[in-house]
Design a protein around this motif. Structure first.
Motif, PDB file in Angstrom:
ATOM      1  N   UNK B  84      33.390  23.608  21.439  1.00 54.77           N
ATOM      2  CA  UNK B  84      34.058  24.373  20.334  1.00 54.77           C
ATOM      3  C   UNK B  84      33.738  25.889  20.598  1.00 54.77           C
ATOM      4  N   UNK B  85      32.489  26.264  20.832  1.00 53.46           N
ATOM      5  CA  UNK B  85      32.449  27.576  20.853  1.00 53.46           C
ATOM      6  C   UNK B  85      33.105  28.160  22.133  1.00 53.46           C
ATOM      7  N   UNK B  86      32.973  27.170  23.442  1.00 54.24           N
ATOM      8  CA  UNK B  86      33.751  27.849  24.632  1.00 54.24           C
ATOM      9  C   UNK B  86      35.104  28.029  24.407  1.00 54.24           C
ATOM     10  N   UNK B 138      30.456  15.057  25.929  1.00 55.39           N
ATOM     11  CA  UNK B 138      31.173  16.515  25.530  1.00 55.39           C
ATOM     12  C   UNK B 138      30.293  17.784  26.300  1.00 55.39           C
ATOM     13  N   UNK B 139      29.040  17.432  26.388  1.00 55.02           N
ATOM     14  CA  UNK B 139      28.344  18.399  27.420  1.00 55.02           C
ATOM     15  C   UNK B 139      28.984  18.684  28.604  1.00 55.02           C
ATOM     16  N   UNK B 140      29.346  17.268  29.425  1.00 57.13           N
ATOM     17  CA  UNK B 140      29.840  17.491  30.691  1.00 57.13           C
ATOM     18  C   UNK B 140      31.094  18.257  30.571  1.00 57.13           C
ATOM     19  N   UNK B 141      31.943  17.846  29.359  1.00 55.01           N
ATOM     20  CA  UNK B 141      33.105  18.606  29.460  1.00 55.01           C
ATOM     21  C   UNK B 141      33.198  20.014  29.359  1.00 55.01           C
ATOM     22  N   UNK B 142      31.912  20.177  28.515  1.00 50.95           N
ATOM     23  CA  UNK B 142      31.986  21.815  28.276  1.00 50.95           C
ATOM     24  C   UNK B 142      31.556  22.342  29.856  1.00 50.95           C
ATOM     25  N   UNK B 143      30.704  21.994  30.542  1.00 52.22           N
ATOM     26  CA  UNK B 143      30.328  22.469  32.024  1.00 52.22           C
ATOM     27  C   UNK B 143      31.559  22.410  32.794  1.00 52.22           C
ATOM     28  N   UNK B 145      34.762  22.701  31.863  1.00 52.39           N
ATOM     29  CA  UNK B 145      35.698  23.525  31.279  1.00 52.39           C
ATOM     30  C   UNK B 145      34.897  25.048  31.626  1.00 52.39           C
ATOM     31  N   UNK B 146      34.071  25.256  31.529  1.00 53.62           N
ATOM     32  CA  UNK B 146      33.184  26.707  31.725  1.00 53.62           C
ATOM     33  C   UNK B 146      33.053  26.787  33.023  1.00 53.62           C
ATOM     34  N   UNK B 147      32.939  25.742  33.949  1.00 53.76           N
ATOM     35  CA  UNK B 147      32.317  25.876  35.204  1.00 53.76           C
ATOM     36  C   UNK B 147      31.022  26.345  35.134  1.00 53.76           C
ATOM     37  N   UNK B 246      30.516  32.604  25.079  1.00 52.62           N
ATOM     38  CA  UNK B 246      30.183  31.410  24.800  1.00 52.62           C
ATOM     39  C   UNK B 246      29.194  30.783  26.064  1.00 52.62           C
ATOM     40  N   UNK B 247      28.220  30.256  25.900  1.00 50.91           N
ATOM     41  CA  UNK B 247      27.049  29.832  26.485  1.00 50.91           C
ATOM     42  C   UNK B 247      27.474  28.457  26.732  1.00 50.91           C
TER      43      UNK B 247
END
Lengths: 494, 323
Positions: B84-86, B138-143, B145-147, B246-247
Motif C-alpha cells: 500500500x505504501x508503494x 503480497x511481498x512478491x507483488x510489491x517487488x 510492482x516496484x521492480x 516507498x521502500x
C-alpha cells in the motif's frame, strides 16, 4: 463381608456448592455395587474422589482395611483401581492397541516398543469383549459403541481388582451390552469388585448385587438388590414421589405452531411431527439417536437435505443459526461449556448475545436497554449472581442454565427448544428450571424438551417422541407411558 | 470495625486493579529508570520522538489486537504496509489529489485484509497459514510492482502536502501520534460500545457459542481482517510520507513487533481476552525500551535480546495471573 475399598463420611465443596456431604461407598470383592442417584447427586464427584482426581475435604478412604490417600489417578491406578469414564478419553489417530496401552507400551531392550506383544495382548482383550476388530485399526474408524468397548478393554488391561464403570452402556447396542455383562460376570468370578453407575434400572437389577443410593451429595442407603424393586429404588433416589419432583401443570394446548414433514438432514431421516402452542413435546432416545441433530436442523445449524418445516404456516428453512433465531426459534444447547455460553463473558453479555440487533442503534449497543433487559430476566428467572457483570463461568450449573435460557427468550422466540436443560444442574435448581418451563407453557409458548432422563421427559412432557438411528421410532402420550415402552422404542425392540 | 473492613475491601480492590495493570506499572518503572540513567531521556523532544517512532507499530498493533481477540493472527500486515505504501507513493507522484489517493490506499489495505478474512472464514484455512501465504504473495507483488527499487513521491505540491502525514506537527505533537491516538479511541469505542466489538470478544471466547447465538462469524472475521489491513495501510502511508518514498522492503517483520505489543499488553493469543489500552501500553513499552537502550549506547544486537526478555516476562506474568 469385608470391603475391598470403603469411603466413609466424604465431604467435598466447590465454590458455592457442597457437592458431597457425608457420602459413603463400599466395594466388596466379587460383587457388583450399583451407585445410584439423580444427576447432580454427587456420583461423579464421588468417583473422582475415589480415583484421586479430587481430594476430599473430610472423610476416610480405606483399602483392604488400611487408610489411604490418593493424590492423583496414577496413585489410585497403582493401588488397583481403574475407571471407565463416561466421556471417552481416546485418541482417534492412534490404533486400538496404542490407545489401550498408551503410556505403558510393552517394551523390548533399548526401549523399543514390542509391537507384536502389544497387538497380541490388545487382540486378546478385544476377543474377551467379543469385539470383532483387529487392534491395528484406527480408533477414529470405530462407531461410538465400539469405542466404548475399547475404553472397557483398556480398564481391563490394568488387571485391577476394583473397576468403576460410569454409565458404560450409554452408547452400547443391546448385543454389546450383553457382551459387557458376560465380562462383568467373569470378573465377579475372579473376585474383582465392581462399581456400576447407570440410570437404567433394568440393568441394575440384572447385573448388580448391591445398591448404594446417594441424594444431594449424601449417603442415603446401601442394600442388597434383591431387597428392592424399581419403585422403592426410585423413591430412595428422589426422596419423594415422582409427581412431586416434576411439577406437571395441566394446560390445554392450543393451535399448531410448527409442522415438520419428511425432514431429512445430516444424521436424521424422514422426520414428521406437529408442535402446538402451550405444549411440551418431549424427545427421548439413546445417545447418538439424532435428537440434537434434528434440533440443529430446525435451528439452521445443521444442513437440511429434504423436507418442509412450517412455523404458523410459513415455511422456514434457516441455513444459519442467525436465520433460525430471526424465524422465531430459540435453541438452548445441551453443552453449555462447549457451545452454549461464552464462559469468559459476563452474565449480562451472554444473556444479550442473541438480541444485540434489537438492543442497538446504528451498530452501537444501548447500554441502558441492555442492562434493563438483563435485569428483567435475572429477576424473572431468579439467576443467582453477585452482579450482572460477573463472568458467567463462575456461576453454578443451574444459574448458567437459567442465563442460557434467558439468552434464548430475550430474542422473543415462538418455539423454544431445550436440549438436556437439566444436565449438570443440581436438584434444587432443576426444580426451578422445571417451574420456569411450565410457566412458559402456560403462557402459550411451544416447547420442545430433549432429554435422555426418562423420568424427566415423562414427568414434564405432554407427548413424547422417541428417536432411534435418526428416525422417529415411537410417539407416546406422556401421561400414559412406561419407561419400558420408551426404552423399547429407543433400542428398537417391540 | 466496619471502617477497617471497608478499607480492606478497597485495598483489596486496588490490589486486584494493580494486578491487572502490570504492563502499565512496567512502563512507568521503565520510564523512571531510564530517566535516572540518562538525563536526555525525559525531555519533551525525546518523548515526542519515541511516540512518533512507536506510532507505526502501535497502529498496526491496533488491528492485530482485533484479530487476536478473535483467536486469529495476521502475519501479512508488514507486507500490506509495503504494497500500500508503494501504491500510495505512485498515486502521490502521479499527483492524484490526496483526498482521493489517501482513502483509496486505505481501502486497498482493507481489501487485502478482507481477502485474508475470506480465506480464513469461507476457505477454512488456518489464520496462521492463510496470512503466511498472503504475506509471501503480497511481498512478491510489491517487488514485482516496484521492480525492487524505492518509489519516490516526487517534488510536487502534492508530495509536499503528503509529507505532512509523516513529518508534520499539530499543537506540539507529531501528526503520526495524533493518528495513533485517533485510531485507539475509535477502536476502543468499537470494542466497548458496538455490536461488532461484542461479537469479536464472543467469537474469540467461544466460536461455537457465538455461532449458535446467531452471530454471523464469517462476516465478523472478514471485517476484522479488513480492519487490520486498513491499519497496515495507514501505517504504510505514515512510513512512506516520512521518507518521501516507498521502500519495497518496508515493514519487514513489523507483524512480529505488533504481535509482541499485543501480547505484552495482556491479550491472550487464545482469543476473547484483552484490552485495546493494553496494546497501547505494550507498544509504548517496546518503543521506550528501544529508545532507552539507544540512549544508553547498548548495541542493537543486545536490544533484540532485551526485547525478547520483555516479551517473555509479560507472557510469564500473564500465565501466573491466570493459573
Amino acid at each position: 463381608m469385608k470391603a475391598l475399598l470403603s469411603l466413609t463420611g466424604i465431604e467435598k465443596s466447590f465454590p458455592g456448592v457442597k457437592a458431597l456431604d457425608g457420602a459413603q461407598l463400599n466395594v466388596y470383592p466379587g460383587q457388583v455395587m450399583a451407585l445410584m442417584g439423580e444427576n447432580g447427586a454427587g456420583k461423579s464427584t464421588m468417583m473422582k474422589v475415589m480415583t484421586g482426581i479430587y481430594q476430599a475435604d473430610a472423610g476416610q478412604i480405606t483399602l483392604n482395611g488400611e487408610p489411604v490417600t490418593f493424590n492423583g489417578p496414577r496413585q489410585s491406578q497403582a493401588a488397583g483401581i481403574s475407571i471407565i469414564h463416561q466421556e471417552l478419553n481416546l485418541i482417534d489417530n492412534l490404533s486400538i492397541a496404542e490407545n489401550i496401552f498408551l503410556g505403558r507400551e510393552p517394551q523390548k531392550a533399548l526401549g523399543f516398543i514390542d509391537w507384536t506383544k502389544m497387538f497380541d495382548d490388545a487382540d486378546a482383550l478385544l476377543a474377551r469383549l467379543n469385539v470383532q476388530r483387529s487392534s491395528r485399526e484406527k480408533m477414529g474408524n470405530l462407531p461410538l459403541g465400539e469405542q466404548q468397548m475399547v475404553e472397557i478393554a483398556k480398564a481391563l488391561s490394568f488387571d485391577s481388582n476394583i473397576i468403576v464403570m460410569d454409565e458404560p452402556t450409554d452408547a452400547l447396542t443391546e448385543p454389546e451390552t450383553q457382551s459387557l455383562f458376560n465380562v462383568i460376570r467373569e470378573l465377579r468370578q475372579e473376585g474383582v469388585g465392581i462399581v456400576y453407575i447407570s440410570h437404567r434400572l433394568q440393568e441394575i437389577f440384572t447385573i448388580c448385587d448391591r445398591v448404594t443410593v446417594m441424594r444431594d451429595g449424601q449417603f442415603v442407603a446401601e442394600s442388597a438388590t434383591s431387597d428392592l424393586n424399581e419403585e422403592s429404588l426410585i423413591e430412595l433416589m428422589v426422596g419423594r414421589k415422582l409427581q412431586d419432583l416434576y411439577p406437571r401443570v395441566d394446560h390445554q394446548s392450543g393451535q399448531i405452531s410448527m409442522t415438520v414433514r419428511n425432514l431429512s438432514g445430516k444424521g436424521i431421516n424422514d422426520i414428521s411431527f406437529d408442535l402446538h402452542e402451550g405444549e411440551i413435546l418431549g424427545f427421548n432416545g439413546l445417545m447418538g439417536a439424532g435428537r440434537s441433530e434434528l434440533m440443529r436442523v430446525l435451528f439452521g445449524d445443521v444442513k437440511r437435505i429434504r423436507g418442509v418445516v412450517e412455523l404458523y404456516g410459513e415455511p422456514i428453512h434457516p441455513v444459519h443459526p442467525s436465520e433460525g433465531i430471526k424465524a422465531g426459534i430459540a435453541y438452548i444447547s445441551e453443552d453449555r461449556k462447549g457451545d452454549g455460553l461464552v464462559l469468559g463473558m459476563s452474565v449480562k453479555q451472554n444473556m444479550s448475545l442473541s438480541s444485540l440487533t434489537a438492543l442497538s442503534y446504528m451498530g452501537a449497543i444501548n447500554a441502558d436497554k441492555e442492562h434493563a433487559q438483563a435485569t428483567y430476566f435475572k429477576d424473572a428467572f431468579n439467576v443467582k449472581t453477585p452482579s450482572l457483570d460477573q463472568p458467567i463461568g463462575k456461576l453454578s450449573g443451574g444459574n448458567q442454565q437459567k442465563a442460557a435460557i434467558a439468552k434464548g427468550l430475550m430474542a422473543k422466540p415462538k418455539v423454544l427448544i431445550l436440549d438436556e436443560p437439566t444436565r449438570g444442574v443440581d436438584v434444587g435448581a432443576k426444580r426451578e428450571i422445571y417451574e420456569l418451563i411450565n410457566q412458559f407453557k402456560q403462557e402459550g409458548m411451544s416447547i420442545i424438551l430433549v432429554s435422555s432422563d426418562m423420568p424427566e421427559v415423562m414427568g414434564m412432557s405432554d407427548r413424547i417422541m422417541v428417536m432411534k438411528d435418526g428416525c422417529i421410532s415411537g410417539e407416546f402420550d406422556a401421561t400414559n407411558v412406561t419407561q419400558e415402552q420408551l426404552l423399547a422404542a429407543a433400542i428398537g425392540k417391540h | 470495625m466496619n471502617q477497617t473492613v471497608t478499607n480492606n475491601l478497597t485495598g483489596l480492590k486496588m490490589f486486584e486493579w494493580l494486578k491487572q495493570q502490570k504492563a502499565l506499572i512496567a512502563l512507568l518503572v521503565l520510564i523512571v529508570v531510564a530517566s535516572l540513567l540518562n538525563d536526555q531521556f525525559f525531555t519533551t523532544g525525546n518523548l515526542m520522538n519515541i511516540l512518533r517512532q512507536t506510532s507505526v507499530n502501535a497502529i498496526i498493533a491496533v488491528g492485530m489486537t482485533l484479530v487476536i481477540l478473535t483467536a486469529g493472527i495476521d502475519l501479512s500486515v508488514g507486507a500490506i504496509l509495503a504494497l500500500t505504501g508503494a501504491l500510495g507513493a505512485s498515486m502521490v507522484s502521479a499527483e492524484l489529489p490526496l483526498i482521493v489517493a489517501l482513502p483509496l490506499t486505505l481501502l486497498l489495505g482493507g481489501a487485502l485484509g478482507a481477502m485474508n478474512g475470506l480465506l480464513i472464514s469461507k476457505g477454512k484455512v488456518q489464520a496462521f497459514i492463510a496470512t503466511l501465504v498472503t504475506m509471501t504473495a503480497i511481498r512478491g507483488l510489491t517487488m514485482v510492482y516496484t521492480e525492487g527499487r524505492p518509489i519516490s513521491t516526487g517534488f510536487t505540491d502534492t508530495a509536499d502536502s503528503f509529507a505532512f502525514i509523516g513529518t508534520g506537527w499539530m499543537a506540539g505533537v507529531p501528526v503520526p501520534v495524533w493518528l495513533m491516538l485517533i485510531t485507539f479511541v475509535l477502536i476502543w469505542a468499537l470494542l466497548t460500545h458496538t455490536r461488532l466489538g461484542r461479537y469479536i470478544y464472543a467469537i474469540g471466547g467461544n466460536e461455537s457459542a457465538a455461532r449458535l447465538s446467531g452471530i454471523n462469524v464469517d462476516r465478523v472475521k472478514i471485517a476484522v481482517y479488513a480492519l487490520s489491513g486498513t491499519m497496515a495501510a495507514l501505517a504504510g502511508l505514515i512510513v512512506t510520507s516520512r521518507l518521501s518514498s516507498a521502500q519495497p522492503t518496508a515493514g519487514t517483520s513489523y507483524e512480529l513487533d505488533a504481535i509482541a505489543a499485543v501480547v505484552v499488553g495482556g491479550a491472550s493469543l487464545a482469543g476473547g481476552r484483552g484490552f485495546i489500552w493494553g496494546t497501547l501500553v505494550g507498544a509504548l513499552i517496546i518503543g521506550f525500551l528501544n529508545n532507552a537502550l539507544n540512549l544508553l549506547d547498548v548495541s542493537s544486537y543486545y536490544q533484540m535480546i532485551a526485547k525478547a526478555g520483555v516479551i517473555l516476562l509479560a507472557v510469564l506474568a500473564d500465565r501466573k495471573a491466570n493459573a
